[in-house]
Motif scaffolding. Structure first.
Motif, PDB file in Angstrom:
ATOM      1  N   ASP A 129      -7.007  -4.303  86.491  1.00  0.00           N
ATOM      2  CA  ASP A 129      -6.975  -4.930  87.912  1.00  0.00           C
ATOM      3  C   ASP A 129      -7.713  -4.484  89.085  1.00  0.00           C
ATOM      4  O   ASP A 129      -8.222  -4.872  90.110  1.00  0.00           O
ATOM      5  N   SER A 132     -11.091  -4.833  89.242  1.00  0.00           N
ATOM      6  CA  SER A 132     -11.564  -6.108  89.478  1.00  0.00           C
ATOM      7  C   SER A 132     -11.931  -6.761  88.296  1.00  0.00           C
ATOM      8  O   SER A 132     -12.456  -8.049  88.318  1.00  0.00           O
ATOM      9  N   HIS A 134      -9.989  -8.755  86.376  1.00  0.00           N
ATOM     10  CA  HIS A 134      -8.632  -9.285  86.301  1.00  0.00           C
ATOM     11  C   HIS A 134      -8.441 -10.325  84.911  1.00  0.00           C
ATOM     12  O   HIS A 134      -7.344 -10.270  84.269  1.00  0.00           O
ATOM     13  N   SER A 135      -9.474 -10.708  84.396  1.00  0.00           N
ATOM     14  CA  SER A 135      -9.423 -11.923  83.379  1.00  0.00           C
ATOM     15  C   SER A 135      -8.989 -10.601  81.968  1.00  0.00           C
ATOM     16  O   SER A 135      -8.255 -11.139  81.095  1.00  0.00           O
ATOM     17  N   GLU A 138      -5.331  -9.797  82.505  1.00  0.00           N
ATOM     18  CA  GLU A 138      -4.557 -10.994  82.165  1.00  0.00           C
ATOM     19  C   GLU A 138      -4.170 -10.922  80.705  1.00  0.00           C
ATOM     20  O   GLU A 138      -2.917 -11.258  80.327  1.00  0.00           O
ATOM     21  N   GLN A 173      -6.781 -13.237  90.778  1.00  0.00           N
ATOM     22  CA  GLN A 173      -7.936 -14.267  90.348  1.00  0.00           C
ATOM     23  C   GLN A 173      -7.979 -15.396  91.290  1.00  0.00           C
ATOM     24  O   GLN A 173      -8.700 -16.487  90.708  1.00  0.00           O
ATOM     25  N   LEU A 361     -17.757 -10.858  89.557  1.00  0.00           N
ATOM     26  CA  LEU A 361     -16.588 -11.978  89.495  1.00  0.00           C
ATOM     27  C   LEU A 361     -17.040 -13.142  89.183  1.00  0.00           C
ATOM     28  O   LEU A 361     -18.247 -13.590  89.233  1.00  0.00           O
ATOM     29  N   HIS A 365     -14.949 -17.582  91.540  1.00  0.00           N
ATOM     30  CA  HIS A 365     -13.762 -16.908  92.285  1.00  0.00           C
ATOM     31  C   HIS A 365     -14.012 -17.154  93.820  1.00  0.00           C
ATOM     32  O   HIS A 365     -15.194 -16.993  94.257  1.00  0.00           O
TER      33      HIS A 365
END
Length: 442
Positions: A129, A132, A134-135, A138, A173, A361, A365
């Motif tokens: 995270d 960056s 983030h996926s 997750e 996200q 990103l 986004h």
């Protein structure tokens, strides 16, 4: 015994000195059995010197060597501690490898019900995270939630923590609609099961408040964020860094509403607290400086804000790749500051750097869409490069359409977000109109 007593009275320097003396004796006799002492010394040193703690952590990683099935707990612990020392210094790129190595050891050697496996997922997700990614994060947070739901009693506080951490990730996200129900689940469980743990409850209030701001529901968010400040001042010392974060969240709401002066007061309190809690150059201080600088820019106090921007960028640049997403907002804020001072060539360079830093990103986004929109708006306002302006708005528009497609229905939240992207569509129309009215080249 003396080290433990020193640690209990928060004399971490004395505790570390005592343990290091014992470590020296251990290494003189049987160095291979000194890993736990190394990590104990490191944990005490961590309280006052991150770099020295990192050196001790690296020694522990080396000492534990390739795991053999018996030594893996010590090695996993050493790797995790090394990652912690690196992350605390903002060196998240370096922290990823030891986090992954520690998790691999746990997955290989512990049953999935073991709390340490779930915590390994959580710790790795935290690093991702901060990078960056983030996926990717997750995936690990959902694994953690699955393990806790499978192996803990219904309503367990670790399930509440998992809901909250997953909600934070989804909010990162910009999936605020998805994040809201997880925040509410975490909040409900914590209100029922841990009224004596107000810190955890405050984290849920805070996350939900931030999500509601981004869903244009500031009236619902404000009482939650003010409650967080009250809870944390009562729970912690008023000068603790976690209280400063609470000030920043309320300041964001006030700035969105145009209450820049009240927000400035909170930003200054936050920076003062962070400077008192972290060593010079720490990224937490840099972030606080950047947020105060942006507040001053919103009040057209560009010259006053400039040194804050420069210090923030320098601190991040020392530990963060130049084109990392973490740099994007810093570049964009600096560009806005320069534009306010009529230093247009410098401003354009920073808008372009900001856009490059957002390249990893997802296209849908909001932060990436914002990068296209910022550069396009700058060029449009200065009557330059209209073909590029149109192209930038077109790419931004494609991102907007992809984002809206992610909504399950065109509900209130989707409609509010679409209205926020109005400049993307009107800007594209203006660019096309301008280009069509330009004289033909001879």
């Amino acid at each position: 015994m003396a080290a433990r007593e020193a640690s209990e009275r928060n004399d971490h320097r004395q505790a570390a000195a005592t343990i290091l003396a014992e470590l020296k004796q251990c290494e003189a006799v049987e160095p291979s059995r000194c890993a736990l002492l190394l990590m104990w010394a490191g944990s005490e040193t961590f309280q006052f010197d991150y770099q020295a703690a990192e050196r001790l952590a690296r020694r522990a990683v080396t000492l534990t060597g390739p795991p053999d099935g018996k030594s893996y707990p010590d090695r996993a612990h050493a790797l995790d501690f090394l990652a912690l020392t690196l992350g605390t210094q903002g060196r998240f790129v370096e922290a990823e490898a030891p986090r992954r190595a520690a998790l691999a050891l746990l997955e290989q050697n512990r049953p999935e019900a073991d709390l340490r496996v779930a915590d390994g997922y959580n710790q790795l997700a935290g690093v991702l995270d901060r990078l960056s990614r983030h996926s990717e994060a997750e995936v690990f947070l959902r694994r953690m939630l699955l393990l806790h739901e499978r192996h803990r009693p219904p309503g367990h506080l670790l399930i509440a923590m998992s809901y909250n951490n997953l909600a934070d990730n989804l909010a990162s996200q910009a999936r605020y609609v998805d994040a809201e129900p997880f925040y509410r689940k975490a909040m409900m469980l914590r209100e029922q099961l841990s009224p004596s743990n107000p810190s955890a409850l405050a984290a849920s209030y805070e996350g939900l408040g931030r999500a509601l701001i981004n869903l244009s529901r500031a009236d619902e968010a404000e009482p939650l964020l003010r409650r967080v400040i009250d809870i944390r001042i009562k729970t912690f010392e008023a000068e603790e860094y976690i209280v400063a974060w609470s000030y920043d969240n309320l300041a964001m709401l006030l700035e969105n509403r145009g209450d820049f002066r009240e927000a400035e007061s909170l930003r200054r309190k936050s920076l003062e607290i962070q400077e008192a809690n972290w060593p010079a150059g720490h990224l937490t201080i840099a972030a606080a400086r950047s947020m105060l600088a942006t507040n001053l820019d919103l009040q057209a106090r560009y010259v006053e804000a400039e040194p804050l921007h420069l210090k923030a960028i320098a601190a991040y640049a020392a530990v963060t790749p130049d084109d990392a997403p973490a740099m994007a907002d810093l570049y964009d804020s600096r560009a806005y500051n320069l534009e306010g001072q009529d230093r247009d060539e410098e401003a354009e360079r920073f808008y372009r750097r900001s856009l490059r830093a957002r390249a990893t990103l997802p296209a849908a986004h909001p932060r990436r869409i914002f990068g296209y929109r910022s550069l396009a708006g700058y060029l449009r306002d200065h009557d330059r490069a209209w073909s590029e302006v149109r192209s930038l708005y077109r790419v931004a528009q494609a991102g907007v359409f992809d984002r809206l497609a992610s909504y399950s229905s065109f509900d209130r939240e989707a409609q509010i977000e679409l209205r926020g992207y109005q400049p993307v569509f009107t800007g594209q129309v203006r660019a096309a109109w301008t280009l069509s009215n330009m004289p033909a080249r001879p």
